[in-house]
Motif scaffolding. Sequence first.
Motif, short mmCIF file in Angstrom:
data_model
loop_
_atom_site.label_atom_id
_atom_site.label_comp_id
_atom_site.label_asym_id
_atom_site.label_seq_id
_atom_site.Cartn_x
_atom_site.Cartn_y
_atom_site.Cartn_z
N ARG A 1 40.24 53.04 41.10
CA ARG A 1 39.95 51.63 41.37
C ARG A 1 41.15 50.96 42.02
O ARG A 1 42.29 51.20 41.63
CB ARG A 1 39.59 50.90 40.07
N ARG B 1 42.09 46.81 43.20
CA ARG B 1 41.62 45.42 43.17
C ARG B 1 42.55 44.55 44.01
O ARG B 1 43.76 44.53 43.80
CB ARG B 1 41.58 44.89 41.74
N GLN C 1 43.77 36.75 37.22
CA GLN C 1 42.86 37.88 37.32
C GLN C 1 43.60 39.16 36.91
O GLN C 1 44.74 39.37 37.30
CB GLN C 1 42.34 38.03 38.75
N PRO C 2 42.97 40.03 36.14
CA PRO C 2 43.66 41.22 35.66
C PRO C 2 43.78 42.32 36.71
O PRO C 2 42.93 42.46 37.58
CB PRO C 2 42.77 41.70 34.50
N ASP C 3 44.89 43.06 36.62
CA ASP C 3 45.05 44.34 37.33
C ASP C 3 44.93 44.24 38.84
O ASP C 3 44.33 45.10 39.49
CB ASP C 3 44.02 45.35 36.81
N THR D 1 36.95 44.56 44.51
CA THR D 1 37.18 45.74 43.68
C THR D 1 36.55 46.95 44.36
O THR D 1 35.35 46.95 44.65
CB THR D 1 36.58 45.56 42.28
N THR E 1 35.92 51.07 44.24
CA THR E 1 35.87 52.32 43.49
C THR E 1 35.26 53.39 44.41
O THR E 1 34.73 53.06 45.49
CB THR E 1 35.03 52.18 42.22
N ALA F 1 33.01 42.50 38.84
CA ALA F 1 33.28 43.93 38.71
C ALA F 1 34.00 44.25 37.41
O ALA F 1 33.86 45.36 36.89
CB ALA F 1 34.10 44.42 39.90
N VAL F 2 34.81 43.34 36.88
CA VAL F 2 35.54 43.60 35.64
C VAL F 2 34.71 43.07 34.48
O VAL F 2 34.38 41.89 34.46
CB VAL F 2 36.91 42.93 35.67
#
Length: 552
Positions: free
Chosen positions: A154, A156, A179-181, A506, A508, A551-552
């Motif tokens: 992944r 982002r 926002q994470p990550d 995101t 993938t 997406a998360v």
Amino acid sequence: MSTRHEPTRRTFLRTGAVVTGAALTMPAVSAHAAPPARNVYRHGVASGDPLPDAVILWTRITQSPASTPGSGVGLPLSVRWEIARDAAFGAVVGSGVVPTSAEKDFTVKVDATGLSPRTNYHYRFTVTSGPAAGATSPIGTTRTAPATSADVARIRFGVVSCANWEAGYFAAYRHLNNQPDLDAVVHLGDYYYEYQTGRYTGKTGAVRIHDPRHEIRTLRDYRTRHGQYKTDPDLTALHRSTPFICIWDDHETANDSWKGGAENQQPGEGSWQVRRAAALRAYSEWMPIRPGVDPQGRHLFRRLRFGKLLELSMLDLRSYRDLQVDATSSRIDDPARTMMGRAQMSWLTNGLTSSETRWKIVGNPVMITPVLLPPLDPQSTGAVTELLGIPREGVPYNADQWDGYTADRRRLLDSIKSNSVDNVVFITGDIHSSWACDIPVDVANYPGAGTVATELVGTSVTSTNVDDMVNAPPNTAGTAVAAAFTTTNHHVRFCEMDAHGYSVLTVTPSAAQMDWYFVVDKTSPRSGQYYARSFRVRSGTQRVQPVGRPAV
């Protein structure tokens, strides 16, 4: 992949130092007390253009109250930089000392190399000479890209564009920072605006005032405006936490710019080439970018790879384009006219057709999807289009976009189709609205002729959109306009004309998904946000489809 040498959109709505990671000898620090770090580093720290083994680090030194951006005031000085695996800097992996001076507007830019792939790092700067000696910067965090050969589950990206200081506060940056990550923030242009005070604010008026108050044209002006934007606390915090990948659009120079001028470059205002050179110099000084280098020289378009998952190609759609023409002119179809220029077109098509990654993401400052009024079938209506002298594919609503350069767009899309390149996703800014689109092989025969790519467009951080321009409540005039576009252009699957905010992409192996988040009130520095919509492109489909959650 990029080498390591360092060095617009209203139509619709109307060199720093480069060093390696090797440590250099550190000059003795002056014994007198340094000014407070918050004053010396008032423009923050930033990082950008992450590679698997390198990242750009940036800051600006204000050694005295008089040493403001563009002023030229101040003595030459030296700055030590450090990058470490830990916030306590117990495991420093790169350091050095670099000079800066008024020649660089006291900016510092370092290409820190010798790093490990997909690793979080901490970095800081310390002034080692001059009146600010001993002042240490806030600690920034950054992240390198995955190894080229890595299987990546992944990636982002935050996606932003079009942030007008006077049109509102940058709460969108604050929410994006939560926002994470995030692997990086992709900024697709109009990082700042060149207008004079009150020139382009819509119904809100000037929420806060530009510095300088006049339209910027000189090197000092551009430096000053860059400096003002980098005092915004939400933008500063986002730069400090996440690497940026940036490209410019028109407002970093002047509105609706092209290779020979701009809409608001008027007779008597001097040389366009001098003005553009000043803007480019300031942009290179003040942005954490690593310009590309090839036999034709330095340029802003460049490509970054994130393992086997994706390549991100960032386009410069202002430096090489021909002059825009009227939307009803048949000259839109002239094969001699170009949006990208021959060298950039070759670089992009060769990169897309030879890419070994699953996804090919294109950072695209202006919309490439045909959006027409109405779309016309060239075969059945050829006589009409010839008689009327209008473009064969229909009348575009915005000839400043790819719709004004149909031959160049056809060359690009034909290259993608004829080479059977799949999973090409254009991520776009510029138009101050949100879109999810299939890019048809033939706009007049959609979906029968199939699709060649997709486009996901993020809205503006603050810059005016439909409700701002016509002084209407949100979700009134803009809703009607969006409905008209989606009804007439069936390949446009989503269109929202009124909101401001940011997006998160995101990626993938199975899909690329854009999530749109909007702020409640851009005129409030503490505005809340809300999740709006999501669209996904499944691998191999070249089609967008709605999704019910982020997406998360």
